[in-house]
Design a protein around this motif. Structure first.
Motif, PDB file in Angstrom:
ATOM      1  N   THR A  19       0.918  -1.165  -0.127  1.00 39.82           N
ATOM      2  CA  THR A  19      -0.024   0.049  -0.135  1.00 39.82           C
ATOM      3  C   THR A  19       0.870   1.409  -0.019  1.00 39.82           C
ATOM      4  O   THR A  19       2.197   1.296   0.215  1.00 39.82           O
ATOM      5  CB  THR A  19      -0.863   0.081   1.301  1.00 39.82           C
ATOM      6  N   TYR A  73      -4.161  -6.546   3.403  1.00 43.33           N
ATOM      7  CA  TYR A  73      -4.022  -6.084   2.083  1.00 43.33           C
ATOM      8  C   TYR A  73      -3.479  -7.281   1.247  1.00 43.33           C
ATOM      9  O   TYR A  73      -3.661  -7.678   0.293  1.00 43.33           O
ATOM     10  CB  TYR A  73      -3.443  -4.790   1.736  1.00 43.33           C
ATOM     11  N   ASP A  78      -9.800  -8.942  -0.291  1.00 45.76           N
ATOM     12  CA  ASP A  78     -10.934  -8.872  -0.620  1.00 45.76           C
ATOM     13  C   ASP A  78     -11.657  -8.057   0.681  1.00 45.76           C
ATOM     14  O   ASP A  78     -12.719  -7.487   0.594  1.00 45.76           O
ATOM     15  CB  ASP A  78     -11.885 -10.165  -0.490  1.00 45.76           C
ATOM     16  N   HIS A  81     -11.026  -3.051   1.336  1.00 47.74           N
ATOM     17  CA  HIS A  81     -11.682  -1.869   1.848  1.00 47.74           C
ATOM     18  C   HIS A  81     -12.687  -1.805   3.223  1.00 47.74           C
ATOM     19  O   HIS A  81     -12.741  -0.787   3.667  1.00 47.74           O
ATOM     20  CB  HIS A  81     -12.956  -1.825   0.556  1.00 47.74           C
ATOM     21  N   THR A  82     -13.198  -2.920   3.526  1.00 49.79           N
ATOM     22  CA  THR A  82     -14.022  -2.955   4.841  1.00 49.79           C
ATOM     23  C   THR A  82     -13.023  -2.706   5.760  1.00 49.79           C
ATOM     24  O   THR A  82     -13.180  -1.794   6.587  1.00 49.79           O
ATOM     25  CB  THR A  82     -14.633  -4.414   4.888  1.00 49.79           C
ATOM     26  N   HIS A  84     -10.144  -0.912   5.986  1.00 49.83           N
ATOM     27  CA  HIS A  84      -9.567   0.282   5.697  1.00 49.83           C
ATOM     28  C   HIS A  84     -10.575   1.410   6.194  1.00 49.83           C
ATOM     29  O   HIS A  84     -10.264   2.392   6.822  1.00 49.83           O
ATOM     30  CB  HIS A  84      -9.026   0.570   4.071  1.00 49.83           C
ATOM     31  N   GLU A  85     -11.864   1.202   5.668  1.00 51.46           N
ATOM     32  CA  GLU A  85     -12.701   2.150   5.843  1.00 51.46           C
ATOM     33  C   GLU A  85     -13.481   2.145   6.903  1.00 51.46           C
ATOM     34  O   GLU A  85     -14.097   3.156   7.676  1.00 51.46           O
ATOM     35  CB  GLU A  85     -14.086   2.023   4.689  1.00 51.46           C
TER      36      GLU A  85
END
Length: 124
Positions: A19, A73, A78, A81-82, A84-85
């Motif tokens: 990342t 990551y 998969d 995103h969940t 990270h957010e």
């Protein structure tokens, strides 16, 4: 990388790019929020000591958060995103909540009363 933003700190695990950290992921805004809240209830020298150790705590939590996010990551893309957010922001903001909860005990009952007095305007 024509036309692609390349600023930031790049992370690699086992020589594999994972990342890129940009401004906002470094928890500076969280630290400023923590300090503003703590100094709003200033209680002398104790406030500075608590702020210093609180910043160290937030730094360590953020470094661990970033490490874990990179592992997610790499191993579970998969879920990135969940994580990270939602999940990892909850960790850093949860750390602030824990610090503030403990801070009221350290800064004393007067800080709790001052907070209550300042929050009265929200109810009216």
């Amino acid at each position: 990388m024509d036309g692609i933003e390349t600023k930031g700190l790049y992370f690699y695990i086992n020589e594999q790019f994972t990342t890129r950290m940009v401004e906002g992921c470094n928890a500076i805004s969280v630290a400023v929020l923590f300090l503003a809240f703590i100094f709003a209830f200033y209680k002398g020298k104790t406030t500075y000591v608590f702020a210093f150790f609180g910043l160290i705590f937030l730094y360590v939590v953020n470094v661990l958060r970033i490490c874990a996010l990179n592992m997610v990551y790499l191993e579970y893309p998969d879920y990135f995103h969940t994580a990270h957010e939602y999940f990892f922001p909850a960790i850093i903001y949860g750390g602030v909540v824990l610090l503030l909860h403990g801070g009221f005990g350290i800064l004393g009952e007067a800080a709790v009363l001052r907070f209550h007095d300042r929050s009265d305007f929200l109810l009216h």
